[in-house]
Design an enzyme around this catalytic site. Structure first.
Site, mmCIF file in Angstrom:
data_model
loop_
_atom_site.group_PDB
_atom_site.id
_atom_site.type_symbol
_atom_site.label_atom_id
_atom_site.label_comp_id
_atom_site.label_asym_id
_atom_site.label_seq_id
_atom_site.Cartn_x
_atom_site.Cartn_y
_atom_site.Cartn_z
ATOM 1 N N ASP A 8 39.063 20.705 11.696
ATOM 2 C CA ASP A 8 40.895 20.784 11.320
ATOM 3 C C ASP A 8 40.834 20.468 10.044
ATOM 4 O O ASP A 8 40.195 19.463 9.581
ATOM 5 C CB ASP A 8 41.870 19.990 12.377
ATOM 6 C CG ASP A 8 42.943 19.389 12.789
ATOM 7 O OD1 ASP A 8 43.924 21.010 12.510
ATOM 8 O OD2 ASP A 8 43.847 18.745 12.233
ATOM 9 N N GLU A 10 43.834 18.417 7.086
ATOM 10 C CA GLU A 10 45.716 17.298 6.931
ATOM 11 C C GLU A 10 45.753 18.533 5.142
ATOM 12 O O GLU A 10 44.328 17.973 4.162
ATOM 13 C CB GLU A 10 45.417 16.564 6.650
ATOM 14 C CG GLU A 10 45.407 15.765 8.868
ATOM 15 C CD GLU A 10 46.746 16.324 9.744
ATOM 16 O OE1 GLU A 10 47.530 16.669 8.654
ATOM 17 O OE2 GLU A 10 46.368 16.842 10.514
ATOM 18 N N GLU A 53 57.404 14.022 2.614
ATOM 19 C CA GLU A 53 57.979 14.830 3.647
ATOM 20 C C GLU A 53 56.218 15.186 4.512
ATOM 21 O O GLU A 53 56.397 15.579 6.216
ATOM 22 C CB GLU A 53 58.190 16.096 3.449
ATOM 23 C CG GLU A 53 57.859 17.764 2.442
ATOM 24 C CD GLU A 53 58.444 17.210 0.882
ATOM 25 O OE1 GLU A 53 58.042 18.435 0.565
ATOM 26 O OE2 GLU A 53 58.571 15.844 0.532
ATOM 27 N N HIS A 58 51.556 13.856 8.342
ATOM 28 C CA HIS A 58 50.512 12.537 9.118
ATOM 29 C C HIS A 58 50.017 10.814 8.493
ATOM 30 O O HIS A 58 48.958 10.964 8.838
ATOM 31 C CB HIS A 58 49.169 13.589 7.883
ATOM 32 C CG HIS A 58 49.081 13.563 6.561
ATOM 33 N ND1 HIS A 58 49.472 12.809 6.065
ATOM 34 C CD2 HIS A 58 49.394 14.505 5.756
ATOM 35 C CE1 HIS A 58 49.512 13.224 4.284
ATOM 36 N NE2 HIS A 58 49.592 14.897 4.560
ATOM 37 N N HIS A 151 49.720 13.680 12.668
ATOM 38 C CA HIS A 151 48.603 14.430 12.795
ATOM 39 C C HIS A 151 47.449 13.537 12.029
ATOM 40 O O HIS A 151 47.660 12.912 11.095
ATOM 41 C CB HIS A 151 49.346 15.541 12.116
ATOM 42 C CG HIS A 151 49.671 16.503 12.207
ATOM 43 N ND1 HIS A 151 49.581 17.302 13.800
ATOM 44 C CD2 HIS A 151 51.478 16.003 13.190
ATOM 45 C CE1 HIS A 151 50.994 17.963 14.356
ATOM 46 N NE2 HIS A 151 51.529 16.717 13.968
ATOM 47 N N ASP A 156 42.910 14.969 16.079
ATOM 48 C CA ASP A 156 43.122 16.274 16.715
ATOM 49 C C ASP A 156 42.262 16.749 17.594
ATOM 50 O O ASP A 156 42.267 18.417 18.120
ATOM 51 C CB ASP A 156 43.878 17.146 15.656
ATOM 52 C CG ASP A 156 45.708 16.499 15.429
ATOM 53 O OD1 ASP A 156 45.698 15.888 16.396
ATOM 54 O OD2 ASP A 156 46.271 16.948 14.064
#
Length: 225
Positions: A8, A10, A53, A58, A151, A156
């Site tokens: 995963d 970010e 944003e 995260h 996140h 995750d």
């Protein structure tokens, strides 16, 4: 035994084509679809700002990432960890797109999309018409989400590893299973700490008496040999 890697990322935004970059990457090794405990994880300096944003998603700000390694410095370590094995991700084209954009900047070959396993596609086939984001799948499979306040790539991955097992048909969990890898390394699968073990109490005297009466009616039972 089949090795695969679940990963995963970010990022600073949604589109690497407009200059968004990776800020965190995590990966978990799976053997026969179960985590072995081998993990790759790093934060990355994106060499640009982190829009507010994105920080709301995260939790990372530009200041959190200053001084972290740049992607070109961690690229080979990540590639060494994933090897040539199957790559699993939720909404995998997003993560493949960002990693391949970063690899292009490093002048390294892209990840082959033939290696891609998208758990979002699997979930949509299993649960058509229902929400199939990671939170929804965790709730559907009764996987603890209490740590997921923002996140986070590593968390995750751990949650998705549990979801993936369920999507693939489920396994008996927490049995202390071990395997020996091709290199002779013995790996013990992690107990699922998000679920409480169900203990079966021993039979009472009446149940044992009924069992003995049942066995007595059988001809040459195995239990009496």
């Amino acid at each position: 035994m089949k090795r695969s890697v679940l990963f995963d990322t970010e990022t600073t935004g949604l589109d690497p084509a407009t200059g968004d970059r990776v800020i965190e990457i995590a990966a978990i090794e799976l053997i026969d679809d179960l985590p072995t405990g081998e993990v790759y994880h790093t934060l990355v300096d994106p060499e640009r700002d982190v829009p507010p944003e994105s920080t709301r998603v995260h939790g990372f700000t530009r200041e959190d990432l200053v001084g972290k390694p740049k992607f070109k410095e961690i690229a080979q370590g990540f590639l060494d960890f994933i090897g040539e094995d199957e790559l699993i991700a939720h909404n995998a084209p997003f993560d493949f797109g960002f990693v391949n954009a970063e690899l292009a900047l490093c002048k390294k070959p892209p990840l082959d999309r033939q290696r891609m396993v998208d758990t979002l596609i699997i979930a949509k086939k299993r649960f058509p018409g229902l929400p199939n984001n990671l939170d929804a799948l965790c709730r559907r499979y009764n996987i603890d989400l209490s740590e997921r306040t923002t996140h986070n790539a590593l968390l995750d991955c751990r949650l998705l590893a549990e979801v993936y097992v369920e999507l693939m048909g489920g396994r008996q969990r927490g049995l202390g299973l071990t395997v020996t890898t091709g290199g002779g390394r013995v790996v013990k699968y992690e107990r699922n700490r998000h679920r409480q073990a169900r203990l079966i109490p021993p039979p009472d005297a009446a149940t044992e008496d009924a069992h003995r009466a049942f066995i007595a009616r059988m001809k040459n039972p195995l239990w009496e040999r």
